[in-house]
Design a protein around this motif. Structure first.
Motif, mmCIF file in Angstrom:
data_model
loop_
_atom_site.group_PDB
_atom_site.id
_atom_site.type_symbol
_atom_site.label_atom_id
_atom_site.label_comp_id
_atom_site.label_asym_id
_atom_site.label_seq_id
_atom_site.Cartn_x
_atom_site.Cartn_y
_atom_site.Cartn_z
ATOM 1 N N LEU A 149 0.845 -1.193 0.000
ATOM 2 C CA LEU A 149 0.000 0.000 0.000
ATOM 3 C C LEU A 149 0.878 1.240 0.000
ATOM 4 C CD1 LEU A 149 -2.744 -1.063 2.569
ATOM 5 C CD2 LEU A 149 -2.820 -1.217 0.087
ATOM 6 N N GLU A 150 0.455 2.225 -0.750
ATOM 7 C CA GLU A 150 1.231 3.457 -0.869
ATOM 8 C C GLU A 150 0.928 4.396 0.293
ATOM 9 O OE1 GLU A 150 1.897 7.010 -4.158
ATOM 10 O OE2 GLU A 150 0.522 5.357 -4.593
ATOM 11 N N ASN A 151 1.981 4.958 0.856
ATOM 12 C CA ASN A 151 1.852 5.922 1.946
ATOM 13 C C ASN A 151 1.620 7.303 1.336
ATOM 14 O OD1 ASN A 151 2.185 7.595 4.179
ATOM 15 N ND2 ASN A 151 4.409 7.399 4.187
ATOM 16 N N LEU A 152 0.413 7.841 1.517
ATOM 17 C CA LEU A 152 0.083 9.152 0.937
ATOM 18 C C LEU A 152 0.241 10.299 1.920
ATOM 19 C CD1 LEU A 152 -3.112 8.297 -1.166
ATOM 20 C CD2 LEU A 152 -0.729 8.425 -1.929
ATOM 21 N N SER A 153 0.720 10.011 3.105
ATOM 22 C CA SER A 153 0.818 11.062 4.121
ATOM 23 C C SER A 153 1.929 12.052 3.824
ATOM 24 C CB SER A 153 1.060 10.441 5.502
ATOM 25 O OG SER A 153 2.359 9.883 5.554
ATOM 26 N N GLY A 154 2.889 11.658 2.999
ATOM 27 C CA GLY A 154 4.012 12.543 2.709
ATOM 28 C C GLY A 154 5.088 12.491 3.779
ATOM 29 N N GLU A 155 4.856 11.752 4.839
ATOM 30 C CA GLU A 155 5.834 11.635 5.919
ATOM 31 C C GLU A 155 6.500 10.264 5.865
ATOM 32 O OE1 GLU A 155 4.038 12.429 9.704
ATOM 33 O OE2 GLU A 155 2.769 14.005 8.856
ATOM 34 N N GLU A 156 7.812 10.275 5.801
ATOM 35 C CA GLU A 156 8.559 9.012 5.753
ATOM 36 C C GLU A 156 8.304 8.185 6.999
ATOM 37 O OE1 GLU A 156 10.692 6.387 3.610
ATOM 38 O OE2 GLU A 156 10.221 8.413 2.936
ATOM 39 N N SER A 157 8.033 8.846 8.129
ATOM 40 C CA SER A 157 7.804 8.128 9.384
ATOM 41 C C SER A 157 6.504 7.299 9.338
ATOM 42 C CB SER A 157 7.739 9.110 10.554
ATOM 43 O OG SER A 157 6.647 9.999 10.391
ATOM 44 N N GLN A 158 5.620 7.600 8.407
ATOM 45 C CA GLN A 158 4.362 6.857 8.298
ATOM 46 C C GLN A 158 4.467 5.637 7.376
ATOM 47 O OE1 GLN A 158 1.574 7.314 10.087
ATOM 48 N NE2 GLN A 158 2.726 8.868 11.192
ATOM 49 N N GLU A 159 5.660 5.446 6.805
ATOM 50 C CA GLU A 159 5.856 4.318 5.891
ATOM 51 C C GLU A 159 5.592 2.989 6.603
ATOM 52 O OE1 GLU A 159 6.142 3.471 2.118
ATOM 53 O OE2 GLU A 159 6.717 5.493 2.760
ATOM 54 N N TYR A 160 5.990 2.918 7.869
ATOM 55 C CA TYR A 160 5.766 1.687 8.638
ATOM 56 C C TYR A 160 4.280 1.368 8.742
ATOM 57 C CZ TYR A 160 3.882 4.066 12.711
ATOM 58 O OH TYR A 160 3.074 4.785 13.548
ATOM 59 N N PHE A 161 3.452 2.395 8.835
ATOM 60 C CA PHE A 161 2.018 2.200 8.982
ATOM 61 C C PHE A 161 1.443 1.572 7.707
ATOM 62 C CE2 PHE A 161 -2.430 3.637 8.960
ATOM 63 C CZ PHE A 161 -2.836 3.156 10.191
#
Length: 192
Positions: A60-72
């Protein structure tokens, strides 16, 4: 004069032959129609989404723009893979095999061919504050056609519940034959 015994046998045999012949003439078209209907039903089933027996959950692609949310986003991908992997009638590609396609720009048909699957699930996760949105799409590999797409939104604390809703919807779309235990597992939202 009355017919002889041999004549009666011959007449009886001819009568039986005529009855059998008429029965065959009547039943052959019926059997042919049943056979054609069975072939048509099989062809229709083979071309429908019900023929999906294997799939891969793309990262799934992380759309938050924050690298720290990649884990989520990765955790949500793992959860979907795990949930759908528990369905016995569905072959789900392992996380390790699917993760090589993270941030790739290959065509979906090519990815499906490399993974040897009937369908792919792709999507995205957007987490903003205490809200999370999961978007998922089920894509038929051969035609690159969207079979289903939906977005789920809720509180971040209920992210697993949202993920379970996505897994259940995908299972329904591929018409996987769920046992009562598998259905209960997909319905579980807070017991993890």
């Amino acid at each position: 004069p009355p017919p002889s015994r041999g004549g009666r046998r011959l007449t009886a045999r001819w009568s039986i032959a005529i009855v059998v012949g008429v029965a065959l003439l009547v039943s052959i078209p019926t059997f042919y129609l049943i056979w054609m209907e069975a072939r048509w039903a099989h062809a229709t089933t083979a071309a429908s989404p019900g023929s999906i027996h294997s799939l891969a959950i793309l990262p799934l692609e992380n759309l938050s723009g924050e690298e720290s949310q990649e884990y989520f986003a990765d955790a949500m991908t793992d959860e979907l893979t795990t949930d759908l992997g528990q369905i016995g009638s569905l072959r789900v590609i392992s996380r390790t095999s699917a993760m090589q396609y993270k941030k790739t720009h290959k065509p979906l048909k090519q990815i499906a061919g490399e993974l040897n699957v009937d369908a792919l699930v792709e999507g995205s996760v957007l987490r903003a504050g205490d809200r999370v949105r999961i978007t998922a799409q089920l894509i038929e590999a051969q035609t690159d056609r969207h079979l289903w797409a939906h977005s789920y939104e809720g509180q971040a604390r209920d992210a697993l519940g949202l993920q379970n809703q996505v897994a259940k919807s995908i299972a329904e779309q591929v018409r996987a034959k769920l046992t009562p235990e598998q259905r209960a597992a997909l319905n579980t939202t807070q017991d993890r």
